[in-house]
Design a protein around this motif. Structure first.
Motif, PDB file in Angstrom:
ATOM      1  N   LYS A 178       1.283  -1.065  -0.190  1.00 42.71           N
ATOM      2  CA  LYS A 178      -0.670  -0.301  -0.077  1.00 42.71           C
ATOM      3  C   LYS A 178       0.370   1.496  -0.392  1.00 42.71           C
ATOM      4  O   LYS A 178       2.164   1.376   0.847  1.00 42.71           O
ATOM      5  CB  LYS A 178      -1.352   0.136   0.973  1.00 42.71           C
ATOM      6  CG  LYS A 178      -2.064  -1.041   1.383  1.00 42.71           C
ATOM      7  CD  LYS A 178      -2.720  -1.287   2.379  1.00 42.71           C
ATOM      8  CE  LYS A 178      -3.635  -2.265   2.915  1.00 42.71           C
ATOM      9  NZ  LYS A 178      -4.989  -1.784   4.103  1.00 42.71           N
ATOM     10  N   ASN A 179       0.605   1.533  -0.382  1.00 45.44           N
ATOM     11  CA  ASN A 179       1.174   3.377  -0.476  1.00 45.44           C
ATOM     12  C   ASN A 179       2.204   3.468  -1.923  1.00 45.44           C
ATOM     13  O   ASN A 179       3.469   4.177  -1.522  1.00 45.44           O
ATOM     14  CB  ASN A 179       1.552   4.114   0.697  1.00 45.44           C
ATOM     15  CG  ASN A 179      -0.257   4.967   0.967  1.00 45.44           C
ATOM     16  OD1 ASN A 179      -1.272   4.691   0.906  1.00 45.44           O
ATOM     17  ND2 ASN A 179       0.240   4.586   2.834  1.00 45.44           N
ATOM     18  N   SER A 180       2.153   3.102  -2.474  1.00 46.96           N
ATOM     19  CA  SER A 180       3.915   2.586  -2.994  1.00 46.96           C
ATOM     20  C   SER A 180       3.628   1.235  -3.718  1.00 46.96           C
ATOM     21  O   SER A 180       2.516   0.785  -4.606  1.00 46.96           O
ATOM     22  CB  SER A 180       4.474   1.630  -2.316  1.00 46.96           C
ATOM     23  OG  SER A 180       5.669   0.870  -2.597  1.00 46.96           O
ATOM     24  N   GLN A 181       3.775   1.708  -5.566  1.00 49.28           N
ATOM     25  CA  GLN A 181       3.764   0.621  -6.632  1.00 49.28           C
ATOM     26  C   GLN A 181       5.229  -0.738  -7.058  1.00 49.28           C
ATOM     27  O   GLN A 181       4.282  -1.025  -7.384  1.00 49.28           O
ATOM     28  CB  GLN A 181       4.580   1.669  -7.598  1.00 49.28           C
ATOM     29  CG  GLN A 181       3.707   3.212  -7.920  1.00 49.28           C
ATOM     30  CD  GLN A 181       2.117   2.574  -8.499  1.00 49.28           C
ATOM     31  OE1 GLN A 181       1.772   1.768  -9.037  1.00 49.28           O
ATOM     32  NE2 GLN A 181       1.166   3.562  -7.766  1.00 49.28           N
ATOM     33  N   LYS A 182       5.149  -0.973  -4.969  1.00 55.77           N
ATOM     34  CA  LYS A 182       5.925  -2.534  -5.703  1.00 55.77           C
ATOM     35  C   LYS A 182       5.157  -3.766  -5.371  1.00 55.77           C
ATOM     36  O   LYS A 182       4.284  -3.357  -4.754  1.00 55.77           O
ATOM     37  CB  LYS A 182       7.227  -2.911  -4.585  1.00 55.77           C
ATOM     38  CG  LYS A 182       7.941  -1.599  -4.397  1.00 55.77           C
ATOM     39  CD  LYS A 182       9.369  -1.106  -3.295  1.00 55.77           C
ATOM     40  CE  LYS A 182       9.953  -0.411  -3.393  1.00 55.77           C
ATOM     41  NZ  LYS A 182      11.517  -0.300  -3.214  1.00 55.77           N
ATOM     42  N   LYS A 183       5.814  -4.613  -6.094  1.00 53.60           N
ATOM     43  CA  LYS A 183       4.171  -5.185  -6.186  1.00 53.60           C
ATOM     44  C   LYS A 183       5.916  -7.085  -6.274  1.00 53.60           C
ATOM     45  O   LYS A 183       6.767  -6.828  -6.287  1.00 53.60           O
ATOM     46  CB  LYS A 183       3.487  -5.352  -7.068  1.00 53.60           C
ATOM     47  CG  LYS A 183       2.495  -4.322  -7.455  1.00 53.60           C
ATOM     48  CD  LYS A 183       2.274  -4.870  -8.516  1.00 53.60           C
ATOM     49  CE  LYS A 183       1.714  -3.311  -9.319  1.00 53.60           C
ATOM     50  NZ  LYS A 183       0.470  -3.198 -10.607  1.00 53.60           N
ATOM     51  N   GLY A 184       5.035  -7.710  -5.987  1.00 52.92           N
ATOM     52  CA  GLY A 184       6.033  -9.263  -5.852  1.00 52.92           C
ATOM     53  C   GLY A 184       4.382 -10.571  -5.275  1.00 52.92           C
ATOM     54  O   GLY A 184       3.871 -10.111  -4.938  1.00 52.92           O
ATOM     55  N   TYR A 185       5.764 -11.138  -5.018  1.00 52.91           N
ATOM     56  CA  TYR A 185       4.930 -12.982  -4.886  1.00 52.91           C
ATOM     57  C   TYR A 185       5.545 -12.835  -2.836  1.00 52.91           C
ATOM     58  O   TYR A 185       6.228 -12.485  -3.051  1.00 52.91           O
ATOM     59  CB  TYR A 185       5.232 -13.698  -5.052  1.00 52.91           C
ATOM     60  CG  TYR A 185       4.732 -13.232  -7.220  1.00 52.91           C
ATOM     61  CD1 TYR A 185       3.660 -14.361  -7.549  1.00 52.91           C
ATOM     62  CD2 TYR A 185       5.500 -12.826  -7.845  1.00 52.91           C
ATOM     63  CE1 TYR A 185       3.484 -13.861  -8.521  1.00 52.91           C
ATOM     64  CE2 TYR A 185       5.522 -12.000  -9.428  1.00 52.91           C
ATOM     65  CZ  TYR A 185       4.512 -13.228  -9.594  1.00 52.91           C
ATOM     66  OH  TYR A 185       4.342 -12.895 -11.076  1.00 52.91           O
ATOM     67  N   ILE A 186       4.118 -13.497  -2.718  1.00 54.72           N
ATOM     68  CA  ILE A 186       4.455 -13.186  -1.082  1.00 54.72           C
ATOM     69  C   ILE A 186       5.175 -14.724  -0.760  1.00 54.72           C
ATOM     70  O   ILE A 186       5.097 -16.271  -1.702  1.00 54.72           O
ATOM     71  CB  ILE A 186       3.491 -13.229  -0.293  1.00 54.72           C
ATOM     72  CG1 ILE A 186       2.267 -13.043  -0.338  1.00 54.72           C
ATOM     73  CG2 ILE A 186       3.413 -14.606   1.284  1.00 54.72           C
ATOM     74  CD1 ILE A 186       1.078 -12.560   0.663  1.00 54.72           C
ATOM     75  N   SER A 187       6.601 -14.900  -0.628  1.00 52.62           N
ATOM     76  CA  SER A 187       7.576 -16.226   0.089  1.00 52.62           C
ATOM     77  C   SER A 187       6.975 -16.573   0.652  1.00 52.62           C
ATOM     78  O   SER A 187       8.093 -18.075   0.734  1.00 52.62           O
ATOM     79  CB  SER A 187       8.573 -15.791  -0.824  1.00 52.62           C
ATOM     80  OG  SER A 187       8.949 -15.177   0.123  1.00 52.62           O
ATOM     81  N   GLY A 188       6.754 -16.294   2.219  1.00 49.03           N
ATOM     82  CA  GLY A 188       6.988 -16.703   3.470  1.00 49.03           C
ATOM     83  C   GLY A 188       6.237 -15.998   4.658  1.00 49.03           C
ATOM     84  O   GLY A 188       5.792 -14.896   4.661  1.00 49.03           O
TER      85      GLY A 188
END
Length: 433
Positions: free
Chosen positions: A372-382
């Motif tokens: 949130k409040n960011s453009q960073k995206k990714g996949y939950i790894s743990g």
């Protein structure tokens, strides 16, 4: 230009891929629905004329990476790369170690398992790590064949002569004379080759041992080129440590020794691709190199796939590459064999379910999320309590601040994923791995 989106009509037949902008409009207007994620595919909810053009699918098969490209006439419609797992053998070895030690420690009444191997039951048996990679090569080809209208399939395969890779001058009857010709065991050959002399102190006689230059735990094998003769006085724990004589041998040998595992795998894969796709057109790497130079493309897996698709010239080409990578979702170890950093004793009391958390507060492993409040995206790894680790498709941590963990309350779901993750990167940021 962006990679195209694959389209299926309302009757389940493949149509020509469309532009992402067109796909977004169709989804927003309710005229289509998404049905696949890898590769991303939509299905139309209304009738269409179904005009189709000649399409080619180029596949750069491999042990670690699979290059994929879809071309039509002089246009590249899609280019991508699949990264295969390389940790299967190591995990199976770890599991075997756990089971063997548990059998000897707690269940001594269970007999050792050595007569129930599957290779005695089926012809064409392959080790699980090799079988997994072969099957992924075949299944990814089938994935793209299912979303393309009657494509012409072109596959690059490898053919290697391991004997000639070891000895470039070998010919004729020399193929029948291996390293062990005239010797009954590997140990007998190594001792005779080294003249029954310790290769460290150069002394003859005494108690001699056969030492692995590249340790088996590091991928070394029992081939004669990886074995040397060492006396009992030199074959000590101190010499195995960094700075010791045997450790220096190991470092020097590791730099110059090339493993033939990749070449062996490509020979195995070639025959299975022939059987799985008898109508495909096959070619070898030397031909691809010349064609790629003629098209003016740099060396990469996806550019090789573009070349393999038999395209003659390129007028349009995507500026990005779609990367696919498999995600390991399960941890089967019952305890820690090696204590983690900061812990003096291994954790042998933790329950399996507590160590294998698959979901927390509405989020699952491998879900595609945005901070949130960011453009960073990714996949939950743990998961770690109320926090989670987020990685991109290339395995890099997505970090805001100085901590790797991100609170679950600070992320939002984009889409739920299975055990494959995908991301799109710019072609000029791509590096060979």
């Amino acid at each position: 230009m962006q990679n195209r989106v694959f389209v299926i009509n309302q009757h389940g037949e493949a149509l020509m891929p469309c532009k992402p902008r067109t796909a977004r409009k169709l989804l927003a207007q309710g005229k289509a629905k998404p049905i696949k994620k890898e590769p991303f595919t939509i299905q139309l909810l209304y009738g269409s004329t179904g005009y189709k053009q000649p399409v080619s699918l180029g596949i750069d098969s491999g042990q670690r990476h699979i290059g994929i490209a879809v071309t039509s006439q002089a246009k590249v419609l899609f280019q991508g790369e699949v990264e295969l797992r390389q940790d299967v053998k190591k995990l199976l070895d770890t599991r075997r170690t756990y089971r063997c030690s548990r059998r000897n420690r707690k269940t001594r009444y269970r007999k050792a398992r050595f007569l129930n191997r599957i290779k005695t039951k089926k012809n064409g048996w392959l080790p699980p790590s090799v079988a997994s990679k072969c099957q992924h090569n075949i299944s990814w080809i089938n994935r793209f064949l299912a979303v393309l209208p009657n494509p012409a399939l072109h596959i690059e395969v490898g053919k290697f002569d391991m004997q000639k890779m070891k000895d470039p001058n070998i010919q004729g009857i020399g193929y029948q004379y291996g390293d062990l010709y005239g010797y009954q065991t590997i140990k007998q050959y190594v001792l005779a080759r080294d003249e029954y002399k310790c290769q460290v102190c150069k002394k003859k006689g005494g108690k001699l041992k056969i030492h692995h230059i590249i340790y088996r735990s590091q991928g070394g094998t029992n081939v004669p080129s990886n074995l040397i003769t060492v006396c009992a006085d030199c074959h000590t724990y101190k010499n195995h440590e960094p700075g010791g004589i045997l450790h220096k041998w190991y470092k020097a040998k590791k730099k110059v020794t090339k493993s033939l595992k990749g070449a062996t795998f490509m020979n195995i894969l070639r025959h299975r691709l022939w059987r799985a796709f008898p109508d495909a057109e096959f070619q070898y790497g030397a031909q691809t190199t010349l064609q790629r130079a003629g098209l003016g493309l740099e060396k990469s897996h996806f550019n090789d796939a573009v070349t393999i698709s038999s395209i003659q010239r390129i007028t349009e080409k995507p500026t990005s590459v779609v990367m696919f990578k498999q995600f390991r979702k399960k941890k089967r170890s019952l305890h820690e064999a090696t204590a983690r950093k900061g812990r003096k004793e291994p954790n042998c009391t933790s329950k399996r379910n507590a160590k294998n958390t698959k979901f927390a507060k509405g989020f699952w492993l491998n879900d595609y999320v945005r901070i949130k409040n960011s453009q960073k995206k990714g996949y939950i790894s743990g998961f770690t309590g109320n926090s989670c680790y987020i990685k991109d498709c290339l395995g890099n941590y997505v970090i805001i601040g100085k901590y790797k963990q991100t609170a679950l309350s600070k992320i939002m779901m984009i889409t739920h994923h299975n055990n494959w993750c995908s991301t799109e990167i710019l072609a000029n940021e791509y590096t060979m791995r």
